[in-house]
Design an enzyme around this catalytic site. Structure first.
Site, short mmCIF file in Angstrom:
data_model
loop_
_atom_site.label_atom_id
_atom_site.label_comp_id
_atom_site.label_asym_id
_atom_site.label_seq_id
_atom_site.Cartn_x
_atom_site.Cartn_y
_atom_site.Cartn_z
N ASP A 165 0.81 -1.21 0.00
CA ASP A 165 0.00 0.00 0.00
C ASP A 165 0.84 1.26 0.00
O ASP A 165 2.04 1.24 0.30
CB ASP A 165 -0.95 0.01 1.20
CG ASP A 165 -0.24 -0.06 2.53
OD1 ASP A 165 0.73 -0.83 2.64
OD2 ASP A 165 -0.64 0.64 3.48
N GLU A 201 0.03 -1.25 5.66
CA GLU A 201 1.14 -0.83 6.52
C GLU A 201 0.99 0.62 6.94
O GLU A 201 1.26 0.98 8.09
CB GLU A 201 2.48 -1.03 5.78
CG GLU A 201 3.72 -0.81 6.64
CD GLU A 201 4.23 0.61 6.66
OE1 GLU A 201 5.13 0.92 7.45
OE2 GLU A 201 3.72 1.46 5.87
#
Length: 484
Positions: A79, A146
């Site tokens: 991400d 994350e």
């Protein structure tokens, strides 16, 4: 696909980065890029595992002659932080990143680039795709969410990982290896609010042009928090006039220092001139304060006739007072380690809707007792002004190891390749290494990567020659691990 990045080797590294940049991959929107990885593994006959969080593990057997060497984990996250400049037409849920290559530097057109941590994804894919490399057995771990609390790494089934050597690829300074990091969490305060209709002059105040940045790695750079800046101004206006607060919106991520903030006040005809004068005077004071740190700071003030639903006086006072008194920024340094930041927090989001006002903080510390003190202060702040609290996404720190074979290997490789010493440091940002170290006893870990500047902001950029050099370092380290 016509690729924009040319002239760098290996081509596949840069092509993979462009491929994943074409796929939207904001936090919690990683399914498409996760499926891309699964298709990649299937095409090459590699073992893979994809879970409900869209984490992916891809394993590749050791190269010939290295079958008896211990497996190595390469790890990074899928991400990216989705930030864009005001006025940029970009839907992060649907649109890929519009890459720009100029003078050897890769940027994005008005948005974050996603080098954090797309660089890691491309590096792992390039290594997995090259059958000429010498390497031990590889376990490439691609995690999700994350940027919003290490959620993917926390939920990953780590029993699938046999490696006890970890190379995390989420560091952003070529020539520097990270060997320790802070723990963190997301601390949210919410408060019910009541509204009533009001009309008169709408005083709109926009703060923009601030540098922003990563709430961990940039927290020590004296970058202004736009939420707190605007609250200072509004607090003065509310105390000296009969203005009423209609809206306040700033920041989008708890881990990004807020760059743009906007508020709307409703003023009577009798108060508008004084409110405008206060706002303009304070904006001038802010500009003088911020000259050394925020050269592009802007505060735009506009007035129009209108009506709005405004907060009660008590609710507005509680919301603005909580912001003004909120702890923010660096709270403790280690003076024996060049002033390294030990404890900090960032007020990253301030929002309100029809019935609720909220503040979202990102506390960080490498010392658990100091993190506890920060959260105690936030609880007291919340109690004082009538907010409820919620903690989510807590993750552990990663402590320094006195002995580390992987660190020694990187030091030796860097010296031989570049005739320079690899710098070893701890960082104040959170890394997934702490979660893996907790779950995998005896894990020997290091965090490295190419240079990436301006992470978590639309100013993010990646020097392509650094990306190229780092790939040569990574593959040289893997070759050394295949021999020793």
């Amino acid at each position: 696909m016509t690729y924009k990045i040319t002239g760098y080797q290996p081509e596949r590294l840069f092509h993979f980065f462009e491929d994943i940049s074409a796929i939207p991959r904001g936090s919690s929107n990683e399914k498409a890029v996760s499926d891309y990885l699964v298709a990649f593994a299937k095409e090459r006959g590699l073992w893979y595992h994809q879970d409900a969080l869209h984490n992916v593990i891809i394993k590749k057997p050791a190269s010939a002659g290295a079958e008896d060497k211990p497996a190595v984990m390469l790890q990074g996250h899928l991400d990216m932080v989705c930030e864009k400049l005001t006025g940029v037409d970009h839907d992060f849920e649907k649109d890929g990143i519009d890459l720009i290559v100029k003078d050897g530097v890769l940027t994005a057109n008005g948005t974050t680039l996603g080098g954090d941590n797309g660089a890691a994804v491309a590096l792992m894919l390039a290594v997995l795709d090259d059958d000429t490399l010498a390497h031990p057995a590889l376990e490439c771990v691609f995690t999700t969410q994350e940027e919003t609390g290490l959620t993917g790494a926390a939920g990953l089934d780590k029993s699938l990982i046999s490696a006890r050597t970890m190379i995390n690829l989420d560091s952003e300074e070529e020539g520097i290896a990270t060997v320790s990091c802070a723990g963190g969490m997301r601390f949210t305060m919410t408060r019910p609010i009541t509204r009533h209709a009001a009309s008169g002059k709408l005083l709109t105040i926009d703060v923009s042009g601030l540098l922003g940045g990563h709430s961990g790695t940039d927290i020590n750079k004296e970058r202004q928090n736009g939420i707190i800046l605007l609250a200072r101004l509004i607090n003065r206006v509310l105390h000296e006039t009969g203005a009423q607060l209609a809206s306040f919106a700033g920041g989008s991520k708890d881990n990004a220092i807020p760059r743009e903030v906007c508020a709307v006040l409703v003023c009577s005809d009798a108060d508008i001139e004084k409110a405008q004068s206060i706002a303009e005077a304070m904006a001038a004071d802010f500009a003088a304060e911020l000259v050394p740190f925020e050269p592009d700071f802007k505060c735009t003030i506009s007035i129009e006739d209108g009506a709005a639903e405004v907060l009660s006086e008590a609710d507005a006072k509680a919301f603005i007072s909580a912001i003004c008194l909120a702890p923010n920024g660096v709270r403790r340094r280690n003076l024996k380690q060049d002033g390294f930041v030990v404890t900090s927090l960032n007020l990253g989001v301030a929002r309100m809707d029809d019935t609720t006002a909220s503040l979202v903080f990102a506390p960080r510390s490498s010392v658990a007792s100091l993190q506890n003190y920060t959260t105690d202060c936030l609880y007291l702040l919340a109690e004082t002004f009538g907010f409820d609290c919620d903690i989510a996404g807590a993750y552990p720190g990663w402590s320094f190891a006195e002995e580390s074979p992987i660190r020694d290997t990187f030091i030796a490789s860097y010296r031989e390749l570049f005739d320079a010493d690899l710098k070893i440091e701890a960082i104040h940002a959170g890394l997934e290494c702490g979660l893996f170290s907790d779950a995998l006893p005896g894990l020997d870990a290091i965090a490295v990567g190419p240079t990436i500047r301006g992470c978590h902001t639309p100013d993010e950029y990646l020097p392509l020659d650094s990306f190229e050099r780092f790939y040569s370092l990574l593959t040289d380290v893997l070759s050394r691990l295949a021999k020793h």
